[in-house]
Scaffold this motif. Structure first.
Motif, PDB file in Angstrom:
ATOM      1  N   GLY A  35       0.815  -1.211   0.000  1.00 21.08           N
ATOM      2  CA  GLY A  35       0.000   0.000   0.000  1.00 21.08           C
ATOM      3  C   GLY A  35       0.848   1.260   0.000  1.00 21.08           C
ATOM      4  N   TRP A  36       0.187   2.365  -0.307  1.00 17.62           N
ATOM      5  CA  TRP A  36       0.804   3.687  -0.231  1.00 17.62           C
ATOM      6  C   TRP A  36      -0.027   4.570   0.687  1.00 17.62           C
ATOM      7  N   PHE A  37       0.658   5.323   1.501  1.00 16.52           N
ATOM      8  CA  PHE A  37       0.063   6.328   2.364  1.00 16.52           C
ATOM      9  C   PHE A  37       0.730   7.663   2.051  1.00 16.52           C
ATOM     10  N   ARG A  38       0.132   8.720   2.542  1.00 21.25           N
ATOM     11  CA  ARG A  38       0.768  10.028   2.436  1.00 21.25           C
ATOM     12  C   ARG A  38       0.429  10.873   3.648  1.00 21.25           C
ATOM     13  N   GLN A  39       1.324  11.810   3.914  1.00 18.48           N
ATOM     14  CA  GLN A  39       1.081  12.729   5.014  1.00 18.48           C
ATOM     15  C   GLN A  39       1.506  14.123   4.583  1.00 18.48           C
ATOM     16  N   ALA A  40       0.556  15.021   4.559  1.00 11.20           N
ATOM     17  CA  ALA A  40       0.810  16.420   4.217  1.00 11.20           C
ATOM     18  C   ALA A  40       1.141  17.189   5.489  1.00 11.20           C
ATOM     19  N   PRO A  41       1.836  18.302   5.374  1.00  7.81           N
ATOM     20  CA  PRO A  41       2.189  19.091   6.557  1.00  7.81           C
ATOM     21  C   PRO A  41       0.957  19.469   7.359  1.00  7.81           C
ATOM     22  N   ASN A  84      -1.037  10.914 -11.917  1.00 13.76           N
ATOM     23  CA  ASN A  84      -1.330  11.809 -13.029  1.00 13.76           C
ATOM     24  C   ASN A  84      -2.265  12.922 -12.568  1.00 13.76           C
ATOM     25  N   SER A  85      -2.335  13.951 -13.368  1.00 14.88           N
ATOM     26  CA  SER A  85      -3.229  15.091 -13.064  1.00 14.88           C
ATOM     27  C   SER A  85      -3.029  15.559 -11.625  1.00 14.88           C
ATOM     28  N   LEU A  86      -1.796  15.740 -11.264  1.00 15.87           N
ATOM     29  CA  LEU A  86      -1.478  16.086  -9.876  1.00 15.87           C
ATOM     30  C   LEU A  86      -2.005  17.467  -9.505  1.00 15.87           C
ATOM     31  N   LYS A  87      -2.383  17.576  -8.246  1.00 13.02           N
ATOM     32  CA  LYS A  87      -2.927  18.818  -7.701  1.00 13.02           C
ATOM     33  C   LYS A  87      -2.046  19.272  -6.543  1.00 13.02           C
ATOM     34  N   PRO A  88      -2.067  20.548  -6.230  1.00  6.17           N
ATOM     35  CA  PRO A  88      -1.277  21.013  -5.078  1.00  6.17           C
ATOM     36  C   PRO A  88      -1.624  20.264  -3.793  1.00  6.17           C
ATOM     37  N   GLU A  89      -2.861  19.849  -3.643  1.00  4.33           N
ATOM     38  CA  GLU A  89      -3.252  19.131  -2.429  1.00  4.33           C
ATOM     39  C   GLU A  89      -2.703  17.708  -2.376  1.00  4.33           C
ATOM     40  N   ASP A  90      -2.057  17.255  -3.443  1.00  5.41           N
ATOM     41  CA  ASP A  90      -1.376  15.963  -3.411  1.00  5.41           C
ATOM     42  C   ASP A  90       0.012  16.071  -2.777  1.00  5.41           C
ATOM     43  N   THR A  91       0.438  17.288  -2.503  1.00  7.01           N
ATOM     44  CA  THR A  91       1.736  17.487  -1.873  1.00  7.01           C
ATOM     45  C   THR A  91       1.788  16.797  -0.515  1.00  7.01           C
ATOM     46  N   ALA A  92       2.778  15.943  -0.333  1.00  9.71           N
ATOM     47  CA  ALA A  92       2.880  15.154   0.901  1.00  9.71           C
ATOM     48  C   ALA A  92       4.141  14.300   0.847  1.00  9.71           C
ATOM     49  N   VAL A  93       4.453  13.710   1.964  1.00  9.87           N
ATOM     50  CA  VAL A  93       5.440  12.635   1.992  1.00  9.87           C
ATOM     51  C   VAL A  93       4.672  11.338   1.743  1.00  9.87           C
ATOM     52  N   TYR A  94       5.140  10.571   0.776  1.00 10.19           N
ATOM     53  CA  TYR A  94       4.480   9.323   0.395  1.00 10.19           C
ATOM     54  C   TYR A  94       5.253   8.144   0.975  1.00 10.19           C
ATOM     55  N   TYR A  95       4.515   7.265   1.635  1.00 11.42           N
ATOM     56  CA  TYR A  95       5.094   6.118   2.308  1.00 11.42           C
ATOM     57  C   TYR A  95       4.589   4.815   1.690  1.00 11.42           C
ATOM     58  N   CYS A  96       5.492   3.880   1.579  1.00  2.59           N
ATOM     59  CA  CYS A  96       5.177   2.533   1.122  1.00  2.59           C
ATOM     60  C   CYS A  96       4.946   1.667   2.361  1.00  2.59           C
ATOM     61  N   ALA A  97       4.050   0.694   2.239  1.00  9.70           N
ATOM     62  CA  ALA A  97       3.766  -0.187   3.362  1.00  9.70           C
ATOM     63  C   ALA A  97       3.472  -1.596   2.867  1.00  9.70           C
ATOM     64  N   GLN A 117      10.449   4.786   4.700  1.00  8.28           N
ATOM     65  CA  GLN A 117      10.823   6.059   5.315  1.00  8.28           C
ATOM     66  C   GLN A 117      10.163   7.248   4.632  1.00  8.28           C
ATOM     67  N   GLY A 118       9.650   7.051   3.446  1.00  9.34           N
ATOM     68  CA  GLY A 118       8.923   8.112   2.769  1.00  9.34           C
ATOM     69  C   GLY A 118       9.731   8.834   1.718  1.00  9.34           C
ATOM     70  N   THR A 119       9.015   9.416   0.758  1.00  2.00           N
ATOM     71  CA  THR A 119       9.621  10.244  -0.283  1.00  2.00           C
ATOM     72  C   THR A 119       8.715  11.454  -0.500  1.00  2.00           C
ATOM     73  N   GLN A 120       9.333  12.622  -0.628  1.00  2.32           N
ATOM     74  CA  GLN A 120       8.573  13.870  -0.727  1.00  2.32           C
ATOM     75  C   GLN A 120       8.077  14.092  -2.152  1.00  2.32           C
ATOM     76  N   VAL A 121       6.796  14.422  -2.242  1.00  5.97           N
ATOM     77  CA  VAL A 121       6.186  14.829  -3.507  1.00  5.97           C
ATOM     78  C   VAL A 121       5.623  16.229  -3.305  1.00  5.97           C
ATOM     79  N   THR A 122       6.061  17.150  -4.143  1.00  9.06           N
ATOM     80  CA  THR A 122       5.593  18.522  -4.058  1.00  9.06           C
ATOM     81  C   THR A 122       4.986  18.934  -5.390  1.00  9.06           C
ATOM     82  N   VAL A 123       3.756  19.415  -5.336  1.00  2.00           N
ATOM     83  CA  VAL A 123       3.047  19.849  -6.534  1.00  2.00           C
ATOM     84  C   VAL A 123       2.834  21.350  -6.440  1.00  2.00           C
ATOM     85  N   SER A 124       3.419  22.080  -7.370  1.00  2.00           N
ATOM     86  CA  SER A 124       3.308  23.534  -7.351  1.00  2.00           C
ATOM     87  C   SER A 124       2.112  23.981  -8.192  1.00  2.00           C
ATOM     88  N   SER A 125       1.519  25.083  -7.768  1.00  2.00           N
ATOM     89  CA  SER A 125       0.333  25.591  -8.492  1.00  2.00           C
ATOM     90  C   SER A 125       0.722  26.548  -9.603  1.00  2.00           C
TER      91      SER A 125
END
Length: 125
Positions: A35-41, A84-97, A117-125
């Motif tokens: 699975g994948w999880f994410r956590q935004a600030p 795909n079609s990424l949005k600014p609200e998709d910005t988060a650290v993405y974790y594999c589980a 441990q996570g990988t950062q994904v940042t989507v700019s507007s």
């Protein structure tokens, strides 16, 4: 014991695409649902997507359904999340589980067996 390492995060403009991957150590990768999880600030960690050990079943959070695709390659011990079609609200650290149990479209972070441990994904507007 399974160790998970994510990669592929980065900065992308809104509307763009990004692919994050997770490689697992160990010889029992195919025994686990992934699975994948994410956590935004400032927000709680949330479930994003999951795939059965065989790859035959996939599950998505409503917020990413139709935009994200999860896949796995048991021969290479990898699971990927195509975004795909990424949005600014998709910005988060993405974790594999990894989990011995499947939880459908509502995976509990605290009950999975292994976490990356996570990988950062940042989507700019």
């Amino acid at each position: 014991q399974v160790q998970l390492q994510e990669s592929g995060g980065g900065l992308v403009q809104a509307g763009g695409s990004l692919r994050v991957s997770c490689v697992a150590s160990g010889r029992t990768f195919s025994s686990y649902a992934m699975g994948w999880f994410r956590q935004a600030p400032g927000k709680e960690r949330e479930f994003v997507a999951a795939i059965a050990w065989s790859g035959g079943r996939t599950y998505y959070a409503d917020s990413v359904k139709g935009r994200f695709t999860i896949s796995r390659d048991n021969a290479k011990n990898t699971v990927a999340l195509q975004m795909n079609s990424l949005k600014p609200e998709d910005t988060a650290v993405y974790y594999c589980a990894a989990s011995r149990l499947e939880y459908g479209s509502s995976w509990p972070w605290l009950l999975v067996d292994y976490r990356g441990q996570g990988t950062q994904v940042t989507v700019s507007s």
